[in-house]
Design a protein around this motif. Structure first.
Motif: not given
Ligand code: DC
Length: 215
Positions: A194-215
């Motif tokens: 709601t209060k995030m622009d696409i950049e902020a949402a993308f940054a959050a999603a990217r971090q979650i995925i990168a963490d999982r890829l590096n598990d």
């Protein structure tokens, strides 16, 4: 080798499509907008003059769906979305589209190492073993404003109140149906945009995925 699957679920106009495409580019994954499959079936039915409650026609159109259907410019029109939300609750149609979606997740095109699927029931039904599940939400007001701007940008002359009413109706249909209703999986990460622009949402999603890829 098992492919890395990102399940992206959430209500209409929460930003799943934009986010899903960005994630796919970032990680060189294939992307499937599963709403396009339901829209594709609905569009085929509208064009063939099938009644929207004709289950046999629905299943037959679903079996004929090809990637080219997903490129049809009429797919994104409001009328197609409305018809899609009428046919989507049918369990027979959902079952008929399951194989296409799972095949895409298990064997993404061009040998990609992973796939991003966006929809309503990816994390709960289609790919319950997805490596990352994201549930994207935003307030009804924010979603209506975004959808309105998108439709106006495509030249559709439509009032905000109409878009709002339409969204509320579709939210109710998506969430209340018996077969695979819209729901966050227990292990999904919630992302309220709601209060995030696409950049902020993308940054959050990217971090979650990168963490999982590096598990
Ligand atoms: O996300 P969309 O507006 O393109 O979706 C069109 C319709 O299809 C919408 O009413 C919800 C439905 N849908 C569904 O039931 N399951 C999915 N995985 C994707 C979409």
């Amino acid at each position: 080798m098992k492919k890395f699957v990102v399940a992206l679920d959430g209500p209409v106009a929460a930003g799943k499509g934009t986010l899903g495409r960005r994630i796919a580019v970032q990680f060189s994954f294939a992307y499937l907008d599963t709403g396009g499959l339901y829209r594709g079936v609905a569009l085929r039915m509208l064009r063939s003059g099938d009644a929207l409650d004709d289950v046999a026609a629905m299943v037959s159109q679903a079996s004929a769906i090809t990637p080219a259907d997903l490129e049809d410019p009429e797919l994104r029109a409001e009328g197609t979305g409305e018809a899609a939300s009428v046919v989507a609750p049918r369990p027979e149609l959902r079952a008929a589209l399951l194989a296409y979606q799972r095949n895409f997740a298990n064997h993404p095109p061009n040998g990609a190492a992973g796939a991003v699927l966006d929809g309503r029931d990816i994390g709960t039904v289609v790919c319950p073993d997805a490596e990352v599940k994201l549930f994207i939400t935003a307030s009804a007001e924010a979603r209506a404003q975004r959808r309105h701007a998108e439709l106006r940008g495509r030249g559709e002359d439509i009032r905000l109140e109409i878009v709002q009413a339409d969204l509320a109706k579709r939210d109710a249909r998506d969430s209340s149906r018996a077969a695979s209703p819209l729901a966050a999986a227990d292990d999904a990460h919630l992302l309220d945009t709601t209060k995030m622009d696409i950049e902020a949402a993308f940054a959050a999603a990217r971090q979650i995925i990168a963490d999982r890829l590096n598990d």
